[in-house]
Design a protein around this motif. Structure first.
Motif, PDB file in Angstrom:
ATOM      1  N   GLY A  89       0.657  -1.166  -0.184  1.00  0.00           N
ATOM      2  CA  GLY A  89       0.192  -0.099  -0.086  1.00  0.00           C
ATOM      3  C   GLY A  89       0.753   1.228   0.026  1.00  0.00           C
ATOM      4  O   GLY A  89       2.443   1.498   0.702  1.00  0.00           O
ATOM      5  N   GLY A  90       0.026   2.201   0.150  1.00  0.00           N
ATOM      6  CA  GLY A  90       0.325   3.947   0.036  1.00  0.00           C
ATOM      7  C   GLY A  90       0.052   4.956  -0.686  1.00  0.00           C
ATOM      8  O   GLY A  90      -0.763   4.712  -1.206  1.00  0.00           O
ATOM      9  N   LEU A  91       0.711   5.794  -0.938  1.00  0.00           N
ATOM     10  CA  LEU A  91       0.024   7.142  -1.258  1.00  0.00           C
ATOM     11  C   LEU A  91       0.901   7.132  -3.082  1.00  0.00           C
ATOM     12  O   LEU A  91       1.179   7.195  -3.410  1.00  0.00           O
ATOM     13  N   VAL A  92      -0.230   7.309  -3.923  1.00  0.00           N
ATOM     14  CA  VAL A  92      -0.100   7.320  -4.965  1.00  0.00           C
ATOM     15  C   VAL A  92      -1.227   8.579  -5.906  1.00  0.00           C
ATOM     16  O   VAL A  92      -2.117   8.628  -5.299  1.00  0.00           O
ATOM     17  N   GLN A  93      -0.592   9.115  -7.654  1.00  0.00           N
ATOM     18  CA  GLN A  93      -1.136  10.575  -7.766  1.00  0.00           C
ATOM     19  C   GLN A  93      -2.179   9.878  -8.445  1.00  0.00           C
ATOM     20  O   GLN A  93      -2.351   8.307  -8.666  1.00  0.00           O
ATOM     21  N   PRO A  94      -3.331   9.886  -8.550  1.00  0.00           N
ATOM     22  CA  PRO A  94      -4.586   9.549  -9.416  1.00  0.00           C
ATOM     23  C   PRO A  94      -4.210   9.442 -11.355  1.00  0.00           C
ATOM     24  O   PRO A  94      -3.598   9.881 -11.434  1.00  0.00           O
ATOM     25  N   GLY A  95      -4.700   7.981 -11.429  1.00  0.00           N
ATOM     26  CA  GLY A  95      -4.198   7.706 -12.682  1.00  0.00           C
ATOM     27  C   GLY A  95      -2.812   6.673 -12.208  1.00  0.00           C
ATOM     28  O   GLY A  95      -2.519   5.837 -13.419  1.00  0.00           O
ATOM     29  N   GLY A  96      -2.089   6.697 -11.339  1.00  0.00           N
ATOM     30  CA  GLY A  96      -1.422   6.056 -10.854  1.00  0.00           C
ATOM     31  C   GLY A  96      -1.092   4.139 -10.382  1.00  0.00           C
ATOM     32  O   GLY A  96      -2.660   3.334 -10.979  1.00  0.00           O
ATOM     33  N   SER A  97      -0.559   4.129 -10.299  1.00  0.00           N
ATOM     34  CA  SER A  97      -0.809   1.936 -10.201  1.00  0.00           C
ATOM     35  C   SER A  97      -0.258   1.774  -8.910  1.00  0.00           C
ATOM     36  O   SER A  97       1.039   2.460  -8.489  1.00  0.00           O
ATOM     37  N   LEU A  98      -0.351   0.594  -8.335  1.00  0.00           N
ATOM     38  CA  LEU A  98       0.088  -0.379  -6.926  1.00  0.00           C
ATOM     39  C   LEU A  98      -0.380  -1.297  -7.633  1.00  0.00           C
ATOM     40  O   LEU A  98      -1.516  -1.855  -7.756  1.00  0.00           O
ATOM     41  N   ARG A  99       0.790  -2.308  -6.783  1.00  0.00           N
ATOM     42  CA  ARG A  99       0.374  -3.694  -6.495  1.00  0.00           C
ATOM     43  C   ARG A  99       0.685  -4.482  -4.759  1.00  0.00           C
ATOM     44  O   ARG A  99       1.322  -4.078  -3.861  1.00  0.00           O
ATOM     45  N   LEU A 100      -0.952  -4.941  -4.504  1.00  0.00           N
ATOM     46  CA  LEU A 100      -0.244  -5.486  -3.476  1.00  0.00           C
ATOM     47  C   LEU A 100      -0.207  -6.695  -3.137  1.00  0.00           C
ATOM     48  O   LEU A 100      -0.641  -7.119  -4.345  1.00  0.00           O
ATOM     49  N   THR A 119      -9.605   5.385  -2.644  1.00  0.00           N
ATOM     50  CA  THR A 119      -8.178   5.358  -1.476  1.00  0.00           C
ATOM     51  C   THR A 119      -9.395   4.417  -0.566  1.00  0.00           C
ATOM     52  O   THR A 119     -10.979   4.777  -0.252  1.00  0.00           O
ATOM     53  N   ALA A 120      -8.615   3.594   0.401  1.00  0.00           N
ATOM     54  CA  ALA A 120      -9.492   3.148   1.293  1.00  0.00           C
ATOM     55  C   ALA A 120      -8.479   1.572   2.124  1.00  0.00           C
ATOM     56  O   ALA A 120      -7.192   1.792   1.486  1.00  0.00           O
ATOM     57  N   VAL A 121      -9.014   1.411   3.243  1.00  0.00           N
ATOM     58  CA  VAL A 121      -8.446  -0.006   3.915  1.00  0.00           C
ATOM     59  C   VAL A 121      -8.248  -1.201   2.912  1.00  0.00           C
ATOM     60  O   VAL A 121      -9.513  -2.011   2.576  1.00  0.00           O
ATOM     61  N   TYR A 122      -7.479  -2.145   2.396  1.00  0.00           N
ATOM     62  CA  TYR A 122      -7.707  -3.276   1.364  1.00  0.00           C
ATOM     63  C   TYR A 122      -6.931  -4.019   2.063  1.00  0.00           C
ATOM     64  O   TYR A 122      -5.812  -3.886   2.880  1.00  0.00           O
ATOM     65  N   TYR A 123      -8.025  -4.924   2.498  1.00  0.00           N
ATOM     66  CA  TYR A 123      -7.608  -6.870   3.677  1.00  0.00           C
ATOM     67  C   TYR A 123      -7.990  -7.750   2.431  1.00  0.00           C
ATOM     68  O   TYR A 123      -8.258  -7.209   1.557  1.00  0.00           O
ATOM     69  N   TRP A 144      -7.852 -13.539   7.707  1.00  0.00           N
ATOM     70  CA  TRP A 144      -7.682 -11.566   7.151  1.00  0.00           C
ATOM     71  C   TRP A 144      -6.520 -11.425   7.404  1.00  0.00           C
ATOM     72  O   TRP A 144      -5.844 -11.764   8.904  1.00  0.00           O
ATOM     73  N   GLY A 145      -5.522 -10.584   6.895  1.00  0.00           N
ATOM     74  CA  GLY A 145      -4.840  -9.348   6.628  1.00  0.00           C
ATOM     75  C   GLY A 145      -5.299  -8.700   7.709  1.00  0.00           C
ATOM     76  O   GLY A 145      -6.259  -8.423   7.689  1.00  0.00           O
ATOM     77  N   GLN A 146      -3.852  -7.655   7.949  1.00  0.00           N
ATOM     78  CA  GLN A 146      -4.215  -6.834   8.702  1.00  0.00           C
ATOM     79  C   GLN A 146      -4.739  -5.573   8.261  1.00  0.00           C
ATOM     80  O   GLN A 146      -4.722  -4.401   8.760  1.00  0.00           O
ATOM     81  N   GLY A 147      -4.949  -5.223   6.581  1.00  0.00           N
ATOM     82  CA  GLY A 147      -4.816  -4.417   5.691  1.00  0.00           C
ATOM     83  C   GLY A 147      -3.949  -2.980   5.609  1.00  0.00           C
ATOM     84  O   GLY A 147      -2.840  -3.432   6.383  1.00  0.00           O
ATOM     85  N   THR A 148      -3.595  -3.125   4.334  1.00  0.00           N
ATOM     86  CA  THR A 148      -2.679  -2.136   3.998  1.00  0.00           C
ATOM     87  C   THR A 148      -3.523  -0.771   3.081  1.00  0.00           C
ATOM     88  O   THR A 148      -4.715  -0.849   2.587  1.00  0.00           O
ATOM     89  N   GLN A 149      -3.164   0.401   3.891  1.00  0.00           N
ATOM     90  CA  GLN A 149      -3.565   1.733   3.166  1.00  0.00           C
ATOM     91  C   GLN A 149      -3.358   2.299   2.081  1.00  0.00           C
ATOM     92  O   GLN A 149      -2.499   2.018   1.330  1.00  0.00           O
ATOM     93  N   VAL A 150      -4.429   2.000   0.746  1.00  0.00           N
ATOM     94  CA  VAL A 150      -3.971   2.954  -0.166  1.00  0.00           C
ATOM     95  C   VAL A 150      -5.198   3.928  -0.930  1.00  0.00           C
ATOM     96  O   VAL A 150      -5.877   4.668  -0.167  1.00  0.00           O
ATOM     97  N   THR A 151      -4.506   5.308  -0.699  1.00  0.00           N
ATOM     98  CA  THR A 151      -4.865   6.579  -0.688  1.00  0.00           C
ATOM     99  C   THR A 151      -3.959   6.794  -2.248  1.00  0.00           C
ATOM    100  O   THR A 151      -2.759   7.171  -2.354  1.00  0.00           O
ATOM    101  N   VAL A 152      -5.890   6.961  -2.605  1.00  0.00           N
ATOM    102  CA  VAL A 152      -4.862   7.815  -4.222  1.00  0.00           C
ATOM    103  C   VAL A 152      -5.299   9.884  -3.758  1.00  0.00           C
ATOM    104  O   VAL A 152      -6.521  10.189  -4.098  1.00  0.00           O
ATOM    105  N   SER A 153      -4.526  10.262  -4.278  1.00  0.00           N
ATOM    106  CA  SER A 153      -4.296  12.056  -4.337  1.00  0.00           C
ATOM    107  C   SER A 153      -3.362  12.986  -4.984  1.00  0.00           C
ATOM    108  O   SER A 153      -2.149  12.096  -4.903  1.00  0.00           O
ATOM    109  N   SER A 154      -3.820  13.518  -5.439  1.00  0.00           N
ATOM    110  CA  SER A 154      -2.791  14.508  -5.937  1.00  0.00           C
ATOM    111  C   SER A 154      -2.404  15.781  -5.340  1.00  0.00           C
ATOM    112  O   SER A 154      -0.943  16.659  -5.176  1.00  0.00           O
TER     113      SER A 154
END
Length: 121
Positions: free
Chosen positions: A9-20, A90-94, A111-121
């Protein structure tokens, strides 16, 4: 005992990508379905994606075409590739895995502990 450990998880700009990633630690006989859920602030936890042991996938309509769920059965790991991320993602992903510890025990949800994903400019 089995634990699901999430990462990516992490902070990413709109249009970006992440891999959990979500890896099951400990001794496991079999893992059946694997899932990703998410929970945004003030909202209920919602289904995101599912992958069966054989690799069949199902997605929520809101992420279909942007997110891809996959798994590595040798590593007891499920992944969620998220592309074209938007602020509403944007949410906590489980992660959730249906685990059978031995040949004589029933499937049980972990269940996993959850990881925060934040999408923001």
């Amino acid at each position: 005992q089995v634990q699901l450990v999430e990462s990516g998880g992490g902070l990413v700009q709109p249009g970006g990508s992440l891999r959990l990633s979500c890896a099951a630690s400990g001794s496991v006989f079999r893992i059946n379905n694997m899932y990703w859920y998410r929970q945004a602030p003030g909202k209920q936890r919602e289904f995101v994606a599912r992958i069966t042991r054989g690799g069949s996938t199902t997605y929520a309509a809101s992420v279909k075409g942007r997110f891809t769920i996959s798994r590595d059965n040798n590593k007891n790991t499920v992944y969620l590739q998220m592309n074209s991320l938007q602020p509403e993602d944007t949410a906590v992903y489980y992660c959730n895995q249906e685990v059978q510890l031995t040949t004589s025990t029933p499937l049980r949800d972990y269940w996993g502990q959850g990881t925060q994903v934040t999408v923001s400019s």
